[in-house]
Design a protein around this motif. Structure first.
Motif, PDB file in Angstrom:
ATOM      1  N   ASN A  24       0.823  -1.212   0.000  1.00  0.00           N
ATOM      2  CA  ASN A  24       0.000   0.000   0.000  1.00  0.00           C
ATOM      3  C   ASN A  24       0.855   1.258   0.000  1.00  0.00           C
ATOM      4  O   ASN A  24       0.573   2.226  -0.721  1.00  0.00           O
ATOM      5  CB  ASN A  24      -0.940   0.003   1.203  1.00  0.00           C
ATOM      6  CG  ASN A  24      -2.002  -1.075   1.108  1.00  0.00           C
ATOM      7  OD1 ASN A  24      -2.452  -1.418   0.011  1.00  0.00           O
ATOM      8  ND2 ASN A  24      -2.395  -1.631   2.242  1.00  0.00           N
ATOM      9  N   LEU A  39       2.389   1.808  -3.462  1.00  0.00           N
ATOM     10  CA  LEU A  39       1.465   2.416  -4.419  1.00  0.00           C
ATOM     11  C   LEU A  39       1.281   3.903  -4.150  1.00  0.00           C
ATOM     12  O   LEU A  39       1.318   4.727  -5.074  1.00  0.00           O
ATOM     13  CB  LEU A  39       0.115   1.699  -4.362  1.00  0.00           C
ATOM     14  CG  LEU A  39       0.098   0.252  -4.865  1.00  0.00           C
ATOM     15  CD1 LEU A  39      -1.262  -0.378  -4.619  1.00  0.00           C
ATOM     16  CD2 LEU A  39       0.461   0.178  -6.340  1.00  0.00           C
ATOM     17  N   LEU A  64      -5.447  -1.516 -10.297  1.00  0.00           N
ATOM     18  CA  LEU A  64      -5.032  -2.913 -10.240  1.00  0.00           C
ATOM     19  C   LEU A  64      -6.211  -3.810 -10.590  1.00  0.00           C
ATOM     20  O   LEU A  64      -7.370  -3.474 -10.313  1.00  0.00           O
ATOM     21  CB  LEU A  64      -4.502  -3.261  -8.851  1.00  0.00           C
ATOM     22  CG  LEU A  64      -3.249  -2.503  -8.384  1.00  0.00           C
ATOM     23  CD1 LEU A  64      -2.811  -3.018  -7.023  1.00  0.00           C
ATOM     24  CD2 LEU A  64      -2.120  -2.617  -9.397  1.00  0.00           C
ATOM     25  N   ASP A 109      -8.418  -7.266 -10.243  1.00  0.00           N
ATOM     26  CA  ASP A 109      -8.704  -8.312  -9.265  1.00  0.00           C
ATOM     27  C   ASP A 109      -8.748  -9.672  -9.956  1.00  0.00           C
ATOM     28  O   ASP A 109      -8.465  -9.784 -11.160  1.00  0.00           O
ATOM     29  CB  ASP A 109     -10.010  -8.018  -8.517  1.00  0.00           C
ATOM     30  CG  ASP A 109     -11.218  -7.942  -9.443  1.00  0.00           C
ATOM     31  OD1 ASP A 109     -11.130  -8.433 -10.592  1.00  0.00           O
ATOM     32  OD2 ASP A 109     -12.258  -7.396  -9.021  1.00  0.00           O
ATOM     33  N   SER A 117      -9.647  -1.445 -10.790  1.00  0.00           N
ATOM     34  CA  SER A 117     -10.172  -0.409  -9.904  1.00  0.00           C
ATOM     35  C   SER A 117      -9.012   0.424  -9.384  1.00  0.00           C
ATOM     36  O   SER A 117      -7.868  -0.039  -9.324  1.00  0.00           O
ATOM     37  CB  SER A 117     -10.949  -1.016  -8.733  1.00  0.00           C
ATOM     38  OG  SER A 117     -10.104  -1.844  -7.951  1.00  0.00           O
ATOM     39  N   ARG A 137      -6.525   1.939  -7.018  1.00  0.00           N
ATOM     40  CA  ARG A 137      -5.961   1.572  -5.722  1.00  0.00           C
ATOM     41  C   ARG A 137      -5.174   2.707  -5.088  1.00  0.00           C
ATOM     42  O   ARG A 137      -4.975   2.744  -3.876  1.00  0.00           O
ATOM     43  CB  ARG A 137      -5.056   0.347  -5.892  1.00  0.00           C
ATOM     44  CG  ARG A 137      -5.806  -0.941  -6.106  1.00  0.00           C
ATOM     45  CD  ARG A 137      -6.426  -1.440  -4.806  1.00  0.00           C
ATOM     46  NE  ARG A 137      -5.399  -1.626  -3.795  1.00  0.00           N
ATOM     47  CZ  ARG A 137      -4.661  -2.727  -3.673  1.00  0.00           C
ATOM     48  NH1 ARG A 137      -4.861  -3.748  -4.506  1.00  0.00           N
ATOM     49  NH2 ARG A 137      -3.747  -2.826  -2.738  1.00  0.00           N
ATOM     50  N   SER A 138      -4.706   3.625  -5.924  1.00  0.00           N
ATOM     51  CA  SER A 138      -3.952   4.774  -5.414  1.00  0.00           C
ATOM     52  C   SER A 138      -4.099   5.908  -6.412  1.00  0.00           C
ATOM     53  O   SER A 138      -4.114   5.679  -7.627  1.00  0.00           O
ATOM     54  CB  SER A 138      -2.478   4.402  -5.239  1.00  0.00           C
ATOM     55  OG  SER A 138      -1.734   5.514  -4.795  1.00  0.00           O
ATOM     56  N   ARG A 183     -14.328   1.901 -12.565  1.00  0.00           N
ATOM     57  CA  ARG A 183     -13.973   0.487 -12.699  1.00  0.00           C
ATOM     58  C   ARG A 183     -14.060   0.096 -14.167  1.00  0.00           C
ATOM     59  O   ARG A 183     -14.963   0.529 -14.874  1.00  0.00           O
ATOM     60  CB  ARG A 183     -14.898  -0.407 -11.864  1.00  0.00           C
ATOM     61  CG  ARG A 183     -14.711  -0.235 -10.366  1.00  0.00           C
ATOM     62  CD  ARG A 183     -15.686  -1.094  -9.580  1.00  0.00           C
ATOM     63  NE  ARG A 183     -15.473  -0.952  -8.149  1.00  0.00           N
ATOM     64  CZ  ARG A 183     -14.627  -1.683  -7.438  1.00  0.00           C
ATOM     65  NH1 ARG A 183     -13.912  -2.630  -8.043  1.00  0.00           N
ATOM     66  NH2 ARG A 183     -14.478  -1.488  -6.147  1.00  0.00           N
TER      67      ARG A 183
END
Length: 319
Positions: free
Chosen positions: A169, A172, A192, A194, A200, A202-203, A215
């Motif tokens: 985390n 990123l 990133l 899934d 989606s 993430r950062s 998304r």
């Protein structure tokens, strides 16, 4: 350094030019590729004066695009260094040997700018041409050197984060912030995928709340296509279906490592001037590859740490 490039020279020169132009404030403005309109030297103007909107931007646009003198009298409301508010503004292009090297901006308090004033400003701009051409060349060279040094440091800092950060985390978040600095971006996001192949965010840095909720499935939209093909893209202007209609340029690169596509990184800016080319796209693609490899390593490290903690717990329970 010659007298023409000395700051004391310019200070005295601009004060003199303001009197010649019958202006309460005057400035030489340059057009820079990355920063737009920038004050090179000025008399009686605050250092934070901006030329990027309203009448100043319109008049400077005409001066640089059409090489014409233009003015706006009334409703300008620009604050001067002496505390007064200018009511009128005029701009004249500064040309030397048929080369446009800048623009001369005059601000006036309490009266309109007439045709004689505008013609006079044009003559004053001619006087500035020689000094500005010489000083401008040196200033731009110094600015380019400073920019290169700044970008080199930013790239080194990015690589340091990639090689040292072991928390996924944090990796990123820190690389997202550093990418904004490296590329002079107004927005950066890392998406990133899934297990179901859905991308989606993430950062992110500089994204709207709506954009953070975006998304895409692999193969869907621009980000999805980059993730699917593994090829970086450079986009200019408004992009149909894009999450940010205000972006003027965007670069999207795949996060690929170990034969896998983990996601994509998107870098964008809102400036009117072009910032990105193939060199920047290639640089982002390499950075994205490094980030992806570091992310895999960080996740493996995290799993190893979790396995170690669980082993310790089981050991304690078995005693």
């Amino acid at each position: 350094m010659s007298l023409r490039l000395d700051s004391d020279f310019w200070s005295a020169r601009m004060s003199y030019l303001a009197k010649l132009a019958r202006a309460d404030a005057i400035a030489v403005v340059l057009q820079m590729k990355d920063d737009g309109y920038v004050t090179y030297v000025a008399h009686n103007l605050p250092s934070e004066t901006s030329w990027r909107s309203g009448a100043p931007a319109v008049l400077l646009g005409k001066a640089f695009a059409e090489r014409v003198n233009a003015e706006v009298s009334g409703g300008v409301a620009m604050r001067l260094a002496d505390g007064r508010m200018a009511d009128a503004i005029a701009v004249a292009p500064v040309v030397w040997k048929d080369q446009l090297v800048g623009a001369l901006v005059a601000l006036v308090v309490g009266r309109p700018i007439g045709p004689e004033d505008l013609a006079g400003l044009g003559r004053v701009a001619e006087l500035v041409g020689l000094e500005l051409a010489e000083a401008n060349a040196l200033w731009r060279a110094q600015r380019q050197q400073q920019d290169a040094e700044t970008k080199l440091k930013a790239n080194r800092d990015l690589q340091a984060i990639i090689h040292r950060e072991r928390d996924p985390n944090q990796l990123l978040e820190r690389t997202t912030a550093q990418l904004a600095e490296v590329f002079g971006a107004d927005g950066v996001s890392i998406m990133l995928a899934d297990a179901q192949g859905e991308l989606s965010v993430r950062s992110s840095k500089g994204l709207s709340d709506a954009a953070k909720q975006d998304r895409k499935r692999i193969g869907e939209g621009i980000s999805g296509k980059v993730a699917q093909t593994g090829k970086a893209m450079l986009l200019s202007g408004h992009v149909q279906g894009g999450s940010d209609p205000t972006a003027s340029e965007s670069m999207i690169a795949p996060l690929r490592a170990g034969g896998r596509t983990l996601g994509v990184v998107n870098v964008k800016h809102h400036a009117a001037q072009e910032k990105y080319g193939q060199a920047q796209v290639d640089s982002l693609a390499q950075a994205a590859s490094d980030i992806a490899a570091a992310l895999l390593t960080a996740e493996e490290f995290q799993r190893a740490e979790e396995d170690r903690r669980q082993a310790l717990v089981l050991y304690e329970l078995s005693r």
